[in-house]
Design an enzyme around this catalytic site. Structure first.
Site, short mmCIF file in Angstrom:
data_model
loop_
_atom_site.label_atom_id
_atom_site.label_comp_id
_atom_site.label_asym_id
_atom_site.label_seq_id
_atom_site.Cartn_x
_atom_site.Cartn_y
_atom_site.Cartn_z
N ASP A 1 0.81 -1.04 -0.03
CA ASP A 1 0.01 0.00 0.13
C ASP A 1 0.82 1.42 0.16
O ASP A 1 2.12 1.22 0.27
CB ASP A 1 -1.12 -0.13 1.43
CG ASP A 1 -2.04 0.87 1.14
OD1 ASP A 1 -1.86 1.87 1.08
OD2 ASP A 1 -3.81 -0.28 1.04
N ALA B 1 -6.85 0.86 -5.55
CA ALA B 1 -7.07 1.56 -6.97
C ALA B 1 -6.92 3.49 -6.58
O ALA B 1 -7.64 3.67 -5.50
CB ALA B 1 -8.58 0.89 -7.30
N TYR C 1 -14.05 6.35 -14.31
CA TYR C 1 -13.11 5.06 -13.25
C TYR C 1 -13.58 4.53 -13.16
O TYR C 1 -13.60 2.99 -13.36
CB TYR C 1 -14.01 5.75 -11.65
CG TYR C 1 -14.29 4.69 -10.57
CD1 TYR C 1 -12.96 4.10 -10.25
CD2 TYR C 1 -15.17 4.15 -9.61
CE1 TYR C 1 -12.82 3.07 -9.09
CE2 TYR C 1 -15.18 3.33 -9.16
CZ TYR C 1 -13.93 2.81 -8.56
OH TYR C 1 -13.98 1.61 -7.45
N ARG D 1 -30.37 2.54 -3.41
CA ARG D 1 -28.73 2.10 -3.70
C ARG D 1 -29.18 0.72 -3.03
O ARG D 1 -30.05 0.12 -2.09
CB ARG D 1 -28.02 3.35 -2.97
CG ARG D 1 -28.03 4.67 -3.22
CD ARG D 1 -27.25 3.63 -4.55
NE ARG D 1 -26.66 5.37 -5.80
CZ ARG D 1 -27.91 6.42 -6.80
NH1 ARG D 1 -28.52 5.38 -6.59
NH2 ARG D 1 -27.07 7.16 -6.84
N GLY E 1 -26.37 13.64 -13.21
CA GLY E 1 -25.08 12.53 -13.69
C GLY E 1 -25.63 11.53 -13.13
O GLY E 1 -24.65 10.47 -12.44
N1 LIG Z 1 -15.94 1.13 -0.92
C1 LIG Z 1 -16.76 0.75 -2.47
O1 LIG Z 1 -18.10 1.17 -1.66
C2 LIG Z 1 -16.36 0.37 -3.68
C3 LIG Z 1 -17.86 0.29 -4.35
C4 LIG Z 1 -16.90 -0.73 -5.42
C5 LIG Z 1 -15.61 -0.97 -5.56
N2 LIG Z 1 -14.49 -0.67 -4.79
C6 LIG Z 1 -13.39 -1.36 -4.96
O2 LIG Z 1 -12.59 -1.69 -3.72
C7 LIG Z 1 -10.90 -1.56 -3.33
C8 LIG Z 1 -10.91 -0.78 -2.01
O3 LIG Z 1 -11.69 0.30 -2.41
P1 LIG Z 1 -11.80 0.99 -0.67
O4 LIG Z 1 -13.12 1.57 -0.63
O5 LIG Z 1 -11.19 0.14 0.38
O6 LIG Z 1 -10.98 2.40 -1.18
P2 LIG Z 1 -9.97 2.83 -0.45
O7 LIG Z 1 -9.20 4.27 -0.93
O8 LIG Z 1 -10.05 2.90 1.46
O9 LIG Z 1 -8.57 1.10 -0.38
C9 LIG Z 1 -7.72 1.57 -1.81
C10 LIG Z 1 -6.60 1.02 -1.03
O10 LIG Z 1 -5.63 1.28 -1.87
C11 LIG Z 1 -4.07 2.41 -1.68
N3 LIG Z 1 -3.52 2.58 -2.55
C12 LIG Z 1 -4.34 3.40 -3.68
N4 LIG Z 1 -3.65 3.73 -4.84
C13 LIG Z 1 -2.21 2.82 -4.93
C14 LIG Z 1 -1.51 3.02 -4.91
N5 LIG Z 1 -1.17 3.64 -6.66
N6 LIG Z 1 -0.35 1.60 -4.67
C15 LIG Z 1 -0.61 0.75 -3.65
N7 LIG Z 1 -1.78 1.40 -3.17
C16 LIG Z 1 -2.93 2.02 -3.62
C17 LIG Z 1 -5.18 3.16 -0.90
O11 LIG Z 1 -3.88 3.88 0.05
C18 LIG Z 1 -5.39 2.52 -0.08
O12 LIG Z 1 -4.90 1.88 0.91
C19 LIG Z 1 -11.09 -0.37 -4.80
O13 LIG Z 1 -10.25 -0.87 -6.10
C20 LIG Z 1 -12.14 0.06 -5.46
O14 LIG Z 1 -12.02 0.71 -6.56
C21 LIG Z 1 -15.17 -0.04 -3.75
#
Ligand SMILES: NC(=O)c1ccc[n+]([C@@H]2O[C@H](COP(=O)([O-])OP(=O)(O)OC[C@H]3O[C@@H](n4cnc5c(N)ncnc54)[C@H](O)[C@@H]3O)[C@@H](O)[C@H]2O)c1
Length: 315
Positions: free
Chosen positions: A31, A74, A140, A207, A266
């Site tokens: 991370d 991400a 995204y 939702r 949107g």
């Molecule tokens: N939270 C939601 O409702 C939701 C819904 C659909 C999909 N997602 C997907 O689930 C995954 C996790 O999302 P989340 O809500 O826990 O978000 P989050 O932002 O809490 O977690 C993402 C993690 O990735 C790390 N990160 C980001 N860019 C990075 C990089 N370049 N290199 C290394 N680490 C990196 C961040 O520091 C963070 O710890 C993501 O892929 C997101 O797209 C989340």
């Protein structure tokens, strides 16, 4: 299993790491802490501070030889993707390709990818099944869909197994409530600050909210499944923002009145993902009822806030 979790310091990733550790797996987290928090990381996991786009990723794979990669790191904000599509694509597409190249070179058996309902775009029919057309309306959604296609193509060319999990709206403890975090954590934090939650539009938009532990468990189930495929991970039940506030009012035993502001252009009116395929193929279904998940989440933020206040007093 030796598991590599990218984004393991984030909201969903840290719950997944906790689950994997509890199940006795050996876990390495990568991370760059851009939105994640070091405090979220289970002390029994190995933590490597690194960007998924870094060429040094190779050493992580050669030194730790994961059997399975859970790719959650991400750029996860729709708004940010629209502001900066280049950065979004660098993390969500180039970062993923870097992970896949290392999976290929190191014979990783399987990758589990965190995708999103955003790949579907505006629903043509509800609930949305995995067969629904993918027609994203944000960068995204585009970058996540491109990532899905890279994963499928690596499977065709190099035989790397995969599971793509398309999440609905995930909520629970540790979710970021600044900026674009989930609506539930944003509502709860306004309530705890004695501010009215803000509803954009009438509140009748619906939702599908899924509790974070259920999402972590879906990842674990995917890692032990023989099935290669794409699955919606959702509660399968749509509720309106008005109903959500009613549930929070009921749990807190006070009437919570929102502040209404203009509908955001949107924004999708209704979204709900069908989750039967995950039940059929991954043997997964959600356990947490919304009321139970909300209660745990409320308790978490209440405790978290009182700790913040105590910290401020001690300073
Ligand atoms: N939270 C939601 O409702 C939701 C819904 C659909 C999909 N997602 C997907 O689930 C995954 C996790 O999302 P989340 O809500 O826990 O978000 P989050 O932002 O809490 O977690 C993402 C993690 O990735 C790390 N990160 C980001 N860019 C990075 C990089 N370049 N290199 C290394 N680490 C990196 C961040 O520091 C963070 O710890 C993501 O892929 C997101 O797209 C989340």
């Amino acid at each position: 299993m030796k598991a590599l979790v990218t984004g393991g310091a984030g909201f969903i990733g840290s719950h997944l790491v906790d689950l994997l550790i509890n199940e006795g797996h050996e876990v390495t987290v990568i991370d760059n802490l851009i939105t994640g928090n070091k405090e979220n990381i289970n002390s029994n996991a190995r933590f490597i501070f690194m960007d998924v786009c870094s060429p040094d990723l190779e050493t992580v794979f050669t030194e730790h030889g994961p059997d399975c990669v859970f790719h959650l790191a991400a750029q996860a904000s729709v708004g940010e993707s629209i502001k900066d599509p280049i950065k979004d694509s660098e993390i969500n597409i180039k970062g993923l390709i870097n992970v896949l190249e290392n999976c290929k070179k190191n014979n990783v058996k399987k990758i589990i990818f965190s995708s999103t309902a955003a790949v579907y775009g505006t629903p043509m029919s509800l609930p949305i099944t995995e067969e629904h057309i993918t027609d994203p309306i944000s960068f995204y959604g585009v970058s996540k869909l491109a990532a899905e296609m890279y994963i499928k193509t690596y499977n065709i060319l190099y035989g790397i197994d995969y599971t793509i999990l398309r999440y609905a709206n995930v909520y629970g403890p540790r979710q970021n409530y600044n900026g674009e975090g989930g609506v539930i954590s944003i509502f709860i934090n306004r309530i705890l600050n004695h501010e009215p939650p803000i509803i954009l539009g009438t509140g009748e938009q619906t939702r599908d909210f899924i509790y974070v532990s259920d999402v972590a468990r879906a990842n674990l189930k995917a890692s032990i499944s023989e099935d290669v495929g794409t699955f919606n991970i959702s509660s399968g039940t749509a509720i309106s923002l008005t109903q959500l506030l009613d549930s929070l009012s009921y749990i807190r035993s006070v009437k919570i009145s929102p502040l209404y502001q203009n509908h955001r252009i949107g924004d999708i009116a209704h979204s709900c993902l069908e989750n039967r395929m995950a039940e059929l193929k991954l043997n997964w279904k959600p356990i947490y009822k919304l009321e139970d998940g909300l209660k745990i989440t409320l308790d978490y933020y209440t405790e978290h806030q009182s700790n913040l206040v105590k910290g401020a007093i001690h300073k």
